[in-house]
Design a protein around this motif. Structure first.
Motif, PDB file in Angstrom:
ATOM      1  N   GLN A 414       0.311  -3.357  -1.996  1.00 17.60           N
ATOM      2  CA  GLN A 414       1.746  -3.622  -1.962  1.00 17.60           C
ATOM      3  C   GLN A 414       2.490  -2.315  -2.167  1.00 17.60           C
ATOM      4  OE1 GLN A 414       3.058  -6.832  -4.469  1.00 17.60           O
ATOM      5  NE2 GLN A 414       5.180  -6.073  -4.528  1.00 17.60           N
ATOM      6  N   ARG A 415       3.529  -2.116  -1.408  1.00 14.77           N
ATOM      7  CA  ARG A 415       4.286  -0.867  -1.484  1.00 14.77           C
ATOM      8  C   ARG A 415       5.067  -0.787  -2.809  1.00 14.77           C
ATOM      9  NH1 ARG A 415       3.110   3.173   2.310  1.00 14.77           N
ATOM     10  NH2 ARG A 415       2.563   2.137   4.278  1.00 14.77           N
ATOM     11  N   SER A 417       8.407  -0.130  -5.073  1.00 14.52           N
ATOM     12  CA  SER A 417       9.718  -0.751  -4.868  1.00 14.52           C
ATOM     13  C   SER A 417      10.613   0.061  -3.947  1.00 14.52           C
ATOM     14  CB  SER A 417      10.415  -0.970  -6.206  1.00 14.52           C
ATOM     15  OG  SER A 417      10.577   0.271  -6.900  1.00 14.52           O
ATOM     16  N   THR A 420       9.337  -0.725  -0.039  1.00 16.46           N
ATOM     17  CA  THR A 420       9.120  -2.039   0.563  1.00 16.46           C
ATOM     18  C   THR A 420      10.018  -2.288   1.772  1.00 16.46           C
ATOM     19  OG1 THR A 420      10.644  -2.963  -1.082  1.00 16.46           O
ATOM     20  CG2 THR A 420       8.287  -3.117  -1.563  1.00 16.46           C
ATOM     21  N   ASN A 426       2.887  -4.279   4.125  1.00 19.48           N
ATOM     22  CA  ASN A 426       1.848  -3.550   3.390  1.00 19.48           C
ATOM     23  C   ASN A 426       0.713  -3.105   4.308  1.00 19.48           C
ATOM     24  OD1 ASN A 426       3.177  -3.951   0.832  1.00 19.48           O
ATOM     25  ND2 ASN A 426       2.397  -6.051   0.856  1.00 19.48           N
TER      26      ASN A 426
END
Length: 629
Positions: A414-415, A417, A420, A426
């Motif tokens: 997950q990227r 913050s 994103t 992702n």
């Protein structure tokens, strides 16, 4: 020469004396040791031996053995160090006793530096000189003393084995140097004498070590695996007439190569027969399903990837490795070292395009780039990709590809913050996104034009997935996964190569072992009935290249096989365009103006490392390796 054989014992253990009532293992383990204290307590000796394990990776802060920011694989055709490519002086034609680069004490290859190796040998000799005099009070302490001797022999064998495979015949010393001792008459032993020392230490370690012990410390199987590795090197072309055949420092001048292949075969076979414990490949070695579904490929890929993502108890394939707890001195930051820049990572050691093309298709056939547009270009519309997904060069590849390489479109973490919005799915972005008129819509976030730490972006279009942990956020946290130094797959492929080189009836046995590794990877068998030795040799060399990708083996393989001049080539970028309508273009840009890293194997002298100028000046009795002044 005195500086080569450093002492770490003769420093007062004031901390220990001041806190004698506390558990001795809570103290600084080595940096403050004093011999009068160390050799009066077997537990302090244990801690001292523990520090010798750490120094297998060199004496600097550039990493414990195995895990480091700049990998040895970036000194081969497999990966590119994007931050310090010029440090790999053997690929720049500048390696010399005065210009060691990566291989110097200040480089990331300090684990291969002559001085560091001998500093640890001095420590180990000091232990072996004194350990018999350490008092013990119980049978368990007696057993511990025996075990620690075995560990010291193992580590010394590893250090001398490392010296042999990088320098050839070296200075052999099995007792500690004393302060004030004259080192001016020190001379190098022959390659054969150096091998004899490694084997003697391995055999002594095997005799003294148990089959199992606390994880992270050597067992008899670790010593046997080391023996297998060194014997394979010593059976290979480089040291059997391939280079300077009459020079006993870098070549065997007696005995036969066939005898050395037999010794390599037998050393591996002893491990396979369970002589030192029971080991097996992680995963199944049954014939893989045919055809392979995407779910099958993912399962095999995950199994392979998880060999290098072990935490806690090791699997049955691991013979010995380096552990990285969150507390303690060993530091592994693989995720930040190798991860894509779009995750605030440093993007180092990126696979090269020729290396990526070495991975087979899932059905075991060779990957072929050319779909009618030449060796450097692929194009496909969204409709064409839907009808034939194999037009995407990253589709339908063998499982180890997906366990090793991060490519454009590969799923990852997950990227963070702040990223994103640039990547809601992702997936790795090593290409750029284009409008239909050919203008750039958005730069890939994991490229050198991306909006997050672009200076850490890949230069050639890929990232290394192997050794990273998807559960670790490298921007903030250290890795705890194990570096696997010896594993059963290496033993099998050592055996396979030795059998294939012996030829005749042995070839089928070797191919059987090779096929175990392939089947575990989800690939079909090679033909065990072939009589074509050259073809079988090609098979086992290819298998080592893929199975051990980025683990450091290729540096030794391309040298011992003497293939370095053929495999070392300039590094070029893979440029990818993803259009808003789903059309794709992959372009391997090999023009003279787009060279990412200029490389060549300039001279045969680079098959061996030179002894540093400072050491040669201190010891006039030393002979430099051939080809260096």
């Amino acid at each position: 020469m005195k500086k080569v054989f450093n002492y770490i014992i003769p420093i007062a253990l004031l901390m220990f004396l001041a806190t004698a009532c506390e558990d001795v293992l809570d103290q600084d383990p080595v940096s403050t040791f004093n011999e009068q204290v160390v050799f009066k307590d077997i537990n302090i000796v244990k801690a001292y031996v523990g520090k010798c394990y750490d120094r297998m990776g060199g004496n600097t802060n550039n990493g414990i053995l195995g895990a480091r920011e700049d990998l040895l694989s970036s000194g081969t055709d497999q990966t590119l160090c994007i931050h310090r490519p010029s440090n790999y002086t053997h690929l720049k034609g500048t390696l010399s006793p005065d210009q060691l680069g990566f291989f110097a004490n200040t480089g990331y290859g300090g684990f291969m530096y002559w001085d560091n190796l001998y500093a640890n040998i001095q420590n180990l000799n000091y232990i072996l000189d004194n350990i018999d005099n350490v008092p013990t009070k119980t049978t368990s302490e007696d057993a511990l003393k025996t075990r620690l001797k075995g560990e010291a022999y193992f580590i010394r064998a590893y250090m001398y084995g490392r010296l042999l495979m990088n320098y050839g015949g070296v200075v052999i010393r099995t007792t500690a140097f004393k302060l004030g001792e004259d080192f001016l008459d020190i001379k190098r032993s022959t390659l054969q004498e150096t091998l004899d020392q490694v084997l003697a230490d391995c055999d002594k370690a095997i005799e003294l070590l148990p089959a199992s012990m606390e994880q992270g410390r050597a067992t008899r199987a670790a010593a046997a695996a080391l023996k297998s590795r060194v014997l394979l090197f010593c059976a290979s072309p480089l040291v059997n007439g391939g280079y300077e055949p009459t020079n006993p420092l870098v070549s065997f001048t007696s005995g036969s190569q066939a005898q050395r292949w037999e010794a390599a075969r037998d050393a591996a076979k002893a491990i396979m027969d369970g002589t030192y414990g029971t080991f097996k490949l992680a995963g199944t070695t049954n014939d893989p399903p045919s055809p392979m579904t995407e779910a099958d490929i993912k399962a095999y890929a995950d199994n392979y990837f998880n060999i290098f993502n072990q935490k806690g108890k090791w699997n049955d394939e691991t013979i010995w490795g380096i552990q990285f707890p969150l507390t303690g001195g060993n530091v592994n930051r693989a995720n930040i070292w190798y991860g894509p820049n779009g995750y605030h990572n440093w993007g180092n050691n990126d696979p090269t395009e020729p290396a990526v093309r070495e991975y087979e298709m899932a059905d075991g056939t060779p990957f072929v780039w050319d779909i009618g547009l030449g060796e450097n270009l692929r194009k496909a519309t969204a409709a064409e990709l839907a009808a034939n997904p194999y037009l995407n060069p990253y589709y339908g590849r063998e499982p180890r590809f997906y366990g090793t390489i991060l490519y454009h479109g590969a799923p990852w973490q997950q990227r963070p913050s702040d990223a994103t919005g640039f990547d809601p799915y992702n997936k790795v972005q090593t290409g750029h996104f284009y409008n239909l008129d050919g203008t750039v819509k958005a730069y890939g976030i994991d490229t050198r034009q991306g909006l997050i730490e672009s200076w850490n972006g890949t230069k050639n279009g890929y990232y290394l997935k192997k050794f990273m942990d998807p559960a670790t956020v490298g921007q903030y946290y250290y890795n705890t996964n194990t570096w696997v130094e010896f594993r059963y797959a290496e033993v099998l492929l050592n055996y396979a190569e030795a059998c294939i080189e012996l030829g005749g009836a042995e070839m089928a046995n070797g191919i059987d072992a090779l096929n175990m590794v392939r089947n575990r990877a989800g690939l079909p068998d090679r033909d065990r009935n072939t009589t074509d030795q050259a073809l079988a040799r090609q098979w086992v060399r290819h298998e080592r290249y893929i199975e051990f990708f980025a683990e450091g083996h290729q540096y030794y393989d391309m040298r011992r096989w003497m293939t370095a001049p053929q495999v070392i080539k300039n590094v070029y970028p893979m440029k990818i365009k993803e259009y808003v309508n789903g059309d794709m273009e992959w372009f391997y840009d090999v023009s003279s103006t787009t060279i990412v890293d200029s490389r060549s194997w300039a001279k045969d002298a680079f098959y061996w490392l030179p002894i540093s100028r400072t050491e040669m000046n201190k010891a006039p009795g030393l002979v430099q390796n051939p080809g260096y002044q």
